[in-house]
Design a protein around this motif. Structure first.
Motif, short mmCIF file in Angstrom:
data_model
loop_
_atom_site.label_atom_id
_atom_site.label_comp_id
_atom_site.label_asym_id
_atom_site.label_seq_id
_atom_site.Cartn_x
_atom_site.Cartn_y
_atom_site.Cartn_z
N VAL A 1 0.85 -1.20 0.00
CA VAL A 1 0.00 0.00 0.00
C VAL A 1 0.89 1.25 0.00
O VAL A 1 0.64 2.20 -0.74
N PHE A 2 1.96 1.24 0.81
CA PHE A 2 2.89 2.40 0.81
C PHE A 2 3.50 2.56 -0.58
O PHE A 2 3.61 3.67 -1.10
N ALA A 3 3.93 1.44 -1.17
CA ALA A 3 4.57 1.51 -2.49
C ALA A 3 3.60 2.07 -3.53
O ALA A 3 3.98 2.88 -4.38
N LEU A 4 2.33 1.64 -3.45
CA LEU A 4 1.33 2.12 -4.41
C LEU A 4 1.08 3.61 -4.23
O LEU A 4 0.93 4.35 -5.21
N LEU A 5 1.03 4.05 -2.98
CA LEU A 5 0.80 5.48 -2.74
C LEU A 5 1.97 6.30 -3.28
O LEU A 5 1.78 7.33 -3.94
N ASN A 6 3.19 5.83 -3.01
CA ASN A 6 4.36 6.55 -3.53
C ASN A 6 4.34 6.58 -5.05
O ASN A 6 4.61 7.61 -5.67
N GLN A 7 3.98 5.45 -5.64
CA GLN A 7 3.97 5.36 -7.10
C GLN A 7 2.88 6.25 -7.70
O GLN A 7 3.04 6.82 -8.77
N THR A 8 1.79 6.38 -6.99
CA THR A 8 0.67 7.18 -7.50
C THR A 8 0.92 8.68 -7.37
O THR A 8 0.51 9.46 -8.23
#
Ligand SMILES: *Cc1c(COP(=O)(O)O)cnc(C)c1O
Length: 366
Positions: free
Chosen positions: A95-102
Motif C-alpha cells: 500500500v505504501f509503495a502504491l501510494l508513492n507510485q501514484t
C-alpha cells in the motif's frame, strides 16, 4: 566476463537504495532458534485462519477475487467504514509503495521521522522521490519537526503510530494537530500496524479522522496481531479519490486466494486476537522492568516489541552475539541509525524468560 555496468542501467536512484535486510531467521548450528527479530505473532496464526488456509487448497488453481469482495466487506464492517474506500495490498508495504507510485514525481519528497519505518523510504526512492527525515531526539515523531520538513515538493507525510523500531506513539491530539497544519493536497499516511497492541489511553486510531478528511490514509496489516505475515495482506482506508487512483495501477491479483480466505477468517477469530494482545500486554511491562533492572535503557513501547539500548555499538554487538549463542535471534537496528540498540519482539513466556536470563548473564559479565 560481463560486468553490471555494461548491462541496462537502472533508473536514477535505484542503486542508491540500501537493500532491505529482514530479520534474520537462522543461527549456525542451532536447529530451532527463538526468532524474536521480526515482530511476528508469538502465538502464530489462529486456528480459524489456519483452517481457512487449508480449505482454500481446492481453489488455488483459480485467480483470486481481485476486488477482495468478502474481505473488503469484513474489514468495512469491523471499522464501520465504506468498503469502496479500502485498498488491499500484498502486505501494507505494498500500500505504501502504491501510494508513492501514484503521487510522487521525480524530485517530489516524502516526510517521515528520523527512525521512521524503512519501507516508506525504499519505494519513495524507487520513484525518484526524496526522503526528508524529521529529527526524533526523544525517539518519537514530533509534530513541529515533521511540519518543519514539509515544503512545496512534499506529497506524502508518513507516521507510524505506534512506531517501529522505537515503539513510541503519538496521541490522537498530536495526529489531529499534524493534520490540521498540513495543506489538504498533501497526503497524511498513518501506519497503524501495531494498533491492536496499544494500551496507552492517549492513543487513538486515526480512522475517524480519515473518515472525514480528504487527505488521510490509515493502514493496517494482517501480519502482526493476526499472525499472517507469511501470507502478505494489509490494507489502507483512504479517501475515495485516492483509492480509485491507486486502483488504476494496482496489480489486479495482488492478494492470493489462501491469503484472502485466511485473513477473512482471522477477523472473526476474536479469541486469538485477545490471546495475542493479552500475551503482549502482560509481558511488555515485565520484559521492560527486568531489562531496566539490569541497567539497560528500554524505551517505552506500544507495540509487540521493545527497543533496548546498550550504551554503545560495541556493547550492543556483544549483546547480540551473546543472545545468538543462546539460540535467540533479535533485531539489530543499525540500518535505522540506532547501532547501540536491539529490537526484541515480545515472545511466549518461555521465550521472554530466555531473553531475560540471557541478558541478565550478559549484564553480570560486564
Ligand atoms: C510490520 C510493519 C508493517 C506491516 O507490514 P506488512 O507489509 O503489512 O507485513 C507496517 N508498518 C510497520 C511500521 C511495521 O512494523
Amino acid at each position: 566476463m560481463t560486468t553490471a555496468a555494461q548491462g541496462p542501467a537502472p533508473k536514477p536512484g535505484i542503486l542508491d537504495i540500501a537493500p532491505y535486510v529482514g530479520g534474520k531467521s537462522r543461527i549456525e548450528g542451532v536447529a530451532e532458534p527463538m526468532k524474536l527479530s521480526s515482530n511476528e505473532n508469538a502465538l502464530g496464526a489462529g486456528e480459524k485462519a489456519r483452517e481457512a488456509f487449508q480449505a482454500a487448497m481446492g481453489n488455488i488453481h483459480m485467480y483470486p477475487d481481485g476486488r477482495a469482495t468478502k474481505l473488503r466487506q469484513a474489514v468495512a464492517d469491523l471499522h464501520e467504514v465504506e468498503p469502496e474506500r479500502l485498498i488491499f495490498g500484498n502486505g501494507s508495504d505494498e500500500v505504501f509503495a502504491l501510494l508513492n507510485q501514484t503521487y510522487l514525481r521525480p524530485g517530489d519528497n516524502i516526510v517521515t521521522g528520523q527512525y521512521g519505518f524503512l519501507a516508506y523510504r525504499i519505494s519513495a526512492k524507487a520513484n525518484e522521490g526524496i526522503v526528508k527525515l524529521a529529527p526524533e531526539p526523544g525517539f518519537k515523531a514530533e509534530v513541529e519537526a515533521l511540519l518543519a520538513e514539509v515544503d512545496d515538493r512534499t506529497r506524502i507525510v508518513y507516521v507510524s503510530n505506534p512506531s517501529n523500531p522505537t515503539g513510541s506513539w503519538n496521541s490522537g491530539e498530536e495526529i489531529r494537530r499534524l493534520h490540521a497544519a498540513l495543506s489538504p493536497d498533501i497526503l497524511l499516511v498513518i501506519d497503524e500496524a501495531y494498533a491492536e497492541y496499544v494500551s496507552e489511553p492517549d492513543w487513538e486510531t486515526a480512522i475517524p479522522l480519515a473518515r472525514e478528511a480528504s487527505n488521510v490514509v490509515v493502514t493496517r496489516t494482517f501480519s502482526k496481531i493476526h499472525g499472517l505475515g507469511g501470507l502478505r495482506i494489509g490494507y489502507g482506508y483512504a479517501p475515495l479519490s485516492v483509492a480509485e487512483a491507486v486502483d488504476r495501477i494496482r496489480l489486479p491479483f495482488n492478494v492470493s486466494v489462501p491469503g484472502l480466505e485466511a485473513a477473512t477468517a482471522a477477523l472473526g477469530d476474536t479469541a486469538h486476537q485477545t490471546a495475542s494482545r493479552d500475551l503482549v500486554q502482560a509481558w511488555r511491562p515485565r520484559l521492560t522492568q527486568a531489562l531496566r533492572g539490569f541497567g539497560y535503557e528500554v524505551l517505552p513501547s506500544a507495540g509487540n516489541f521493545v527497543l533496548v539500548r546498550f550504551g554503545g555499538a560495541e556493547r550492543c554487538t556483544a549483546a547480540n552475539d551473546y543472545l545468538n549463542a543462546k539460540g535467540i535471534i533479535v533485531r539489530p537496528v543499525g540500518g535505522y541509525g540506532l547501532p547501540d540498540a536491539l529490537r526484541i519482539t515480545i515472545g511466549t513466556e518461555d521465550q521472554n524468560r530466555a531473553v531475560i536470563d540471557a541478558l541478565s548473564e550478559f549484564a553480570a559479565q560486564a
